[in-house]
Write a protein that holds these residues in place. Structure first.
Motif, PDB file in Angstrom:
ATOM      1  N   ARG A   1      -1.375 -48.292 -29.252  1.00  0.00           N
ATOM      2  CA  ARG A   1      -1.721 -47.873 -30.605  1.00  0.00           C
ATOM      3  C   ARG A   1      -2.978 -47.013 -30.526  1.00  0.00           C
ATOM      4  NH1 ARG A   1      -4.982 -50.128 -34.657  1.00  0.00           N
ATOM      5  NH2 ARG A   1      -5.268 -52.036 -33.396  1.00  0.00           N
ATOM      6  N   ILE A   2      -2.850 -45.780 -30.993  1.00  0.00           N
ATOM      7  CA  ILE A   2      -4.001 -44.869 -30.964  1.00  0.00           C
ATOM      8  C   ILE A   2      -4.988 -45.275 -32.041  1.00  0.00           C
ATOM      9  CG2 ILE A   2      -4.764 -42.484 -31.294  1.00  0.00           C
ATOM     10  CD1 ILE A   2      -2.140 -41.565 -30.074  1.00  0.00           C
ATOM     11  N   LEU A   3      -6.254 -45.377 -31.651  1.00  0.00           N
ATOM     12  CA  LEU A   3      -7.316 -45.816 -32.547  1.00  0.00           C
ATOM     13  C   LEU A   3      -8.126 -44.652 -33.099  1.00  0.00           C
ATOM     14  CD1 LEU A   3      -8.638 -48.731 -30.297  1.00  0.00           C
ATOM     15  CD2 LEU A   3      -6.903 -48.867 -32.091  1.00  0.00           C
ATOM     16  N   SER A   4      -8.526 -43.745 -32.206  1.00  0.00           N
ATOM     17  CA  SER A   4      -9.453 -42.700 -32.634  1.00  0.00           C
ATOM     18  C   SER A   4      -9.341 -41.469 -31.752  1.00  0.00           C
ATOM     19  CB  SER A   4     -10.902 -43.213 -32.602  1.00  0.00           C
ATOM     20  OG  SER A   4     -11.272 -43.552 -31.278  1.00  0.00           O
TER      21      SER A   4
ATOM     22  N   ALA B   1     -21.878 -24.270 -37.992  1.00  0.00           N
ATOM     23  CA  ALA B   1     -21.575 -25.581 -37.410  1.00  0.00           C
ATOM     24  C   ALA B   1     -20.954 -26.455 -38.488  1.00  0.00           C
ATOM     25  CB  ALA B   1     -22.827 -26.246 -36.849  1.00  0.00           C
ATOM     26  N   ALA B   2     -19.989 -27.282 -38.074  1.00  0.00           N
ATOM     27  CA  ALA B   2     -19.319 -28.194 -39.010  1.00  0.00           C
ATOM     28  C   ALA B   2     -19.050 -29.511 -38.303  1.00  0.00           C
ATOM     29  CB  ALA B   2     -18.013 -27.585 -39.510  1.00  0.00           C
ATOM     30  N   TYR B   3     -19.333 -30.584 -39.000  1.00  0.00           N
ATOM     31  CA  TYR B   3     -19.175 -31.930 -38.454  1.00  0.00           C
ATOM     32  C   TYR B   3     -18.208 -32.678 -39.367  1.00  0.00           C
ATOM     33  CZ  TYR B   3     -23.428 -30.100 -36.420  1.00  0.00           C
ATOM     34  OH  TYR B   3     -24.342 -29.277 -35.785  1.00  0.00           O
ATOM     35  N   GLY B   4     -16.988 -32.915 -38.874  1.00  0.00           N
ATOM     36  CA  GLY B   4     -15.936 -33.431 -39.736  1.00  0.00           C
ATOM     37  C   GLY B   4     -15.390 -34.776 -39.306  1.00  0.00           C
ATOM     38  N   ILE B   5     -15.031 -35.586 -40.297  1.00  0.00           N
ATOM     39  CA  ILE B   5     -14.293 -36.828 -40.075  1.00  0.00           C
ATOM     40  C   ILE B   5     -12.959 -36.686 -40.794  1.00  0.00           C
ATOM     41  CG2 ILE B   5     -14.227 -39.328 -40.450  1.00  0.00           C
ATOM     42  CD1 ILE B   5     -17.274 -39.305 -40.503  1.00  0.00           C
ATOM     43  N   PHE B   6     -11.876 -36.875 -40.052  1.00  0.00           N
ATOM     44  CA  PHE B   6     -10.531 -36.724 -40.585  1.00  0.00           C
ATOM     45  C   PHE B   6      -9.819 -38.077 -40.496  1.00  0.00           C
ATOM     46  CE2 PHE B   6     -12.021 -32.802 -38.783  1.00  0.00           C
ATOM     47  CZ  PHE B   6     -11.629 -31.821 -39.682  1.00  0.00           C
ATOM     48  N   GLU B   7      -9.339 -38.571 -41.635  1.00  0.00           N
ATOM     49  CA  GLU B   7      -8.591 -39.824 -41.675  1.00  0.00           C
ATOM     50  C   GLU B   7      -7.106 -39.497 -41.609  1.00  0.00           C
ATOM     51  OE1 GLU B   7      -9.999 -42.320 -44.968  1.00  0.00           O
ATOM     52  OE2 GLU B   7     -11.769 -41.003 -45.025  1.00  0.00           O
ATOM     53  N   LEU B   8      -6.420 -40.066 -40.623  1.00  0.00           N
ATOM     54  CA  LEU B   8      -5.030 -39.724 -40.370  1.00  0.00           C
ATOM     55  C   LEU B   8      -4.098 -40.856 -40.768  1.00  0.00           C
ATOM     56  CD1 LEU B   8      -5.361 -38.149 -36.800  1.00  0.00           C
ATOM     57  CD2 LEU B   8      -5.909 -37.130 -39.015  1.00  0.00           C
ATOM     58  N   ALA B   9      -2.840 -40.513 -40.936  1.00  0.00           N
ATOM     59  CA  ALA B   9      -1.820 -41.525 -41.186  1.00  0.00           C
ATOM     60  C   ALA B   9      -1.834 -42.544 -40.049  1.00  0.00           C
ATOM     61  CB  ALA B   9      -0.447 -40.859 -41.287  1.00  0.00           C
ATOM     62  N   GLY B  10      -1.592 -43.808 -40.390  1.00  0.00           N
ATOM     63  CA  GLY B  10      -1.587 -44.849 -39.376  1.00  0.00           C
ATOM     64  C   GLY B  10      -2.957 -45.414 -39.057  1.00  0.00           C
TER      65      GLY B  10
ATOM     66  N   LEU C   1      -0.049 -33.777 -33.080  1.00  0.00           N
ATOM     67  CA  LEU C   1      -0.203 -34.764 -32.015  1.00  0.00           C
ATOM     68  C   LEU C   1      -0.361 -36.193 -32.542  1.00  0.00           C
ATOM     69  CD1 LEU C   1      -2.609 -32.934 -29.544  1.00  0.00           C
ATOM     70  CD2 LEU C   1      -0.138 -33.135 -29.406  1.00  0.00           C
ATOM     71  N   PHE C   2      -1.070 -36.378 -33.651  1.00  0.00           N
ATOM     72  CA  PHE C   2      -1.491 -37.727 -34.030  1.00  0.00           C
ATOM     73  C   PHE C   2      -0.993 -38.199 -35.387  1.00  0.00           C
ATOM     74  CE2 PHE C   2      -4.831 -35.750 -31.393  1.00  0.00           C
ATOM     75  CZ  PHE C   2      -4.704 -36.546 -30.270  1.00  0.00           C
ATOM     76  N   GLY C   3      -0.887 -37.321 -36.351  1.00  0.00           N
ATOM     77  CA  GLY C   3      -0.430 -37.751 -37.657  1.00  0.00           C
ATOM     78  C   GLY C   3      -1.004 -36.896 -38.767  1.00  0.00           C
ATOM     79  N   GLU C   4      -0.413 -37.000 -39.923  1.00  0.00           N
ATOM     80  CA  GLU C   4      -0.818 -36.217 -41.082  1.00  0.00           C
ATOM     81  C   GLU C   4      -2.249 -36.566 -41.493  1.00  0.00           C
ATOM     82  OE1 GLU C   4       0.772 -35.412 -45.665  1.00  0.00           O
ATOM     83  OE2 GLU C   4       1.786 -36.846 -44.348  1.00  0.00           O
ATOM     84  N   VAL C   5      -3.023 -35.539 -41.842  1.00  0.00           N
ATOM     85  CA  VAL C   5      -4.394 -35.750 -42.311  1.00  0.00           C
ATOM     86  C   VAL C   5      -4.361 -36.181 -43.765  1.00  0.00           C
ATOM     87  CG1 VAL C   5      -6.674 -34.737 -42.622  1.00  0.00           C
ATOM     88  CG2 VAL C   5      -5.242 -33.989 -40.712  1.00  0.00           C
ATOM     89  N   LYS C   6      -4.965 -37.340 -44.046  1.00  0.00           N
ATOM     90  CA  LYS C   6      -4.953 -37.898 -45.395  1.00  0.00           C
ATOM     91  C   LYS C   6      -6.251 -37.628 -46.158  1.00  0.00           C
ATOM     92  CE  LYS C   6      -0.874 -39.817 -45.221  1.00  0.00           C
ATOM     93  NZ  LYS C   6       0.215 -39.346 -46.119  1.00  0.00           N
ATOM     94  N   ALA C   7      -7.372 -37.509 -45.444  1.00  0.00           N
ATOM     95  CA  ALA C   7      -8.651 -37.268 -46.111  1.00  0.00           C
ATOM     96  C   ALA C   7      -9.614 -36.628 -45.121  1.00  0.00           C
ATOM     97  CB  ALA C   7      -9.237 -38.563 -46.667  1.00  0.00           C
ATOM     98  N   VAL C   8     -10.593 -35.901 -45.656  1.00  0.00           N
ATOM     99  CA  VAL C   8     -11.577 -35.223 -44.813  1.00  0.00           C
ATOM    100  C   VAL C   8     -12.967 -35.376 -45.421  1.00  0.00           C
ATOM    101  CG1 VAL C   8     -11.187 -33.000 -45.961  1.00  0.00           C
ATOM    102  CG2 VAL C   8     -12.212 -33.041 -43.686  1.00  0.00           C
ATOM    103  N   THR C   9     -13.943 -35.578 -44.552  1.00  0.00           N
ATOM    104  CA  THR C   9     -15.356 -35.594 -44.945  1.00  0.00           C
ATOM    105  C   THR C   9     -16.092 -34.642 -44.012  1.00  0.00           C
ATOM    106  OG1 THR C   9     -15.163 -37.925 -45.576  1.00  0.00           O
ATOM    107  CG2 THR C   9     -17.392 -37.028 -45.312  1.00  0.00           C
TER     108      THR C   9
END
Length: 383
Positions: free
Chosen positions: A162-165, A245-254, A212-220
């Motif tokens: 199970r992919i975590l991060s 410069a950009a520092y992003g957090i992407f929440e993916l499906a799963g 590769l990992f899943g649909e992006v559900k949210a971004v910060t």
């Protein structure tokens, strides 16, 4: 073997990407290998029509490569019956208008990203091309990099459990242009000219994460303009109005969380200019442009935190290199071959204008998040 010539407009061929990656390393390389073979025994033979604004530069490129077909008149090139494909490598601000011309002319269209300046504009292009029965494609070159193809092989084989991060680092130091010339054009640092690292890189991150990992559900996102003034190609100082410069957090499906840093103001202390670390319950991997290293659960060392003693372990040596197991061609060329097969033989090609619109949407939402200081959910695009 029967050769099937197909005329291809290359608009923006005098630029770095249009010339190096799309003309030389893709279409001319395809000609050097004898064309693109089809299942019916014929080969697709690209016939480039070079288009740009500078007669001098177009003539010089054409003469350098033994090509005779070039023009500064896009409308005339689009009117030709022997031209079937329009390709765009211009600056983004010029792209939407030119693609609309190509749609009106009934040409199949392949383009660099981003497809348009706004997701609404990108969707309008997608709808117009679909209504006209045209085949479309957007460059998504990172998917064809050897490192990411190895990573995809690991995912498909269940290596991670199970992919975590996912943690990604992209960037390098782009010189300010004063005492050393900049490696990127000055418009990249002017928001009014379509510049900015979010606009440039978030479309890439969208398709890499989704594929590769899943649909992006949210971004910060947090963005910065770390270097406030730069020097342009003429030696003139100018204010940098775009994010560098950009520092992003992407929440993916799963439940997968991806953290991706993009910067033109970072000095490289990693093996490649971009690296992705993927951690899962059964193993981890670090993939770059070409290489990919793994560490399985069964051989994971057991570090102990002790800041009072020097580190004695060589952590990098504890990873194993993933073998190639196949020959990897230039990623731009591989996608060009797939698009040519799509146009001529109807083979599947999923990286169309709608896929490109999702990339533009991701850049927009990243900028909204940064501007408003909040997490932004990713809505479904209204087709």
């Amino acid at each position: 073997m029967t050769r099937r010539p197909i005329g291809i407009i290359l608009n923006g061929v005098t630029g770095r990407m249009g010339y190096r990656q799309h003309l030389v390393r893709s279409l001319l390389a395809i000609r050097e290998q004898g064309g693109v073979p089809l299942d019916d025994g014929t080969t697709v033979w690209p016939e480039p029509v070079l288009v740009g604004r500078s007669e001098t530069r177009l003539r010089e490129i054409a003469e350098r490569h033994g090509l005779a077909d070039w023009t500064t008149d896009l409308s005339a090139a689009l009117a030709r019956d022997d031209v079937k494909i329009y390709f765009d490598a211009q600056v983004t601000q010029q792209r939407e208008k030119a693609i609309r011309q190509a749609i009106d002319a009934g040409k199949h269209i392949y383009t660099e990203k981003p497809l348009a300046e706004t997701s609404s504009g990108a969707l309008e292009l997608a709808r117009a091309a679909s209504a006209a029965g045209l085949r479309t494609g957007v460059v998504q070159d990172k998917l064809f990099l050897p490192g990411l193809r190895k990573l995809k092989r690991l995912i498909d084989g269940g290596f991670f459990g199970r992919i975590l991060s996912v943690r990604g680092e992209f960037g390098y130091w782009v010189f300010e242009g004063d005492w050393q010339p900049a490696q990127r054009p000055s418009w990249n640092y002017r928001a009014e000219d379509g510049g900015g690292i979010v606009v440039d890189m978030f479309p890439h991150w969208q398709y890499v994460l989704e594929e590769l990992f899943g649909e992006v559900k949210a971004v910060t996102t947090v963005i910065a303009t770390h270097i406030p003034r730069r020097v342009d190609e003429s030696g003139n100082s100018y204010p940098a109005t775009a994010d560098d410069a950009a520092y992003g957090i992407f929440e993916l499906a799963g439940g997968i969380v991806a953290q991706l840093n993009s910067s033109w103001c970072v000095r490289v202390n990693r093996d490649e200019l971009v690296e992705f670390q993927v951690d899962g319950t059964e193993g981890s991997a670090v993939a770059g442009l070409r290489g990919c290293k793994i560490q399985h659960r069964a051989v994971t060392p057991k570090p102990v935190w002790n800041p009072d003693l020097p580190v004695t372990e060589d952590f990098r040596s504890q990873w194993t290199e993933v073998p190639d197991n196949e020959e990897f061609d230039n990623g731009f060329k591989v996608q060009w071959e797939a698009f040519l097969r799509h146009v001529v033989a109807g083979e599947p090609f999923r990286w169309d204008f709608l896929a490109g619109a999702r990339g533009v949407q991701m850049a927009e939402l990243g900028l909204v998040s940064a501007r408003e200081g909040r997490r932004v959910e990713v809505p479904e695009l209204d087709r």
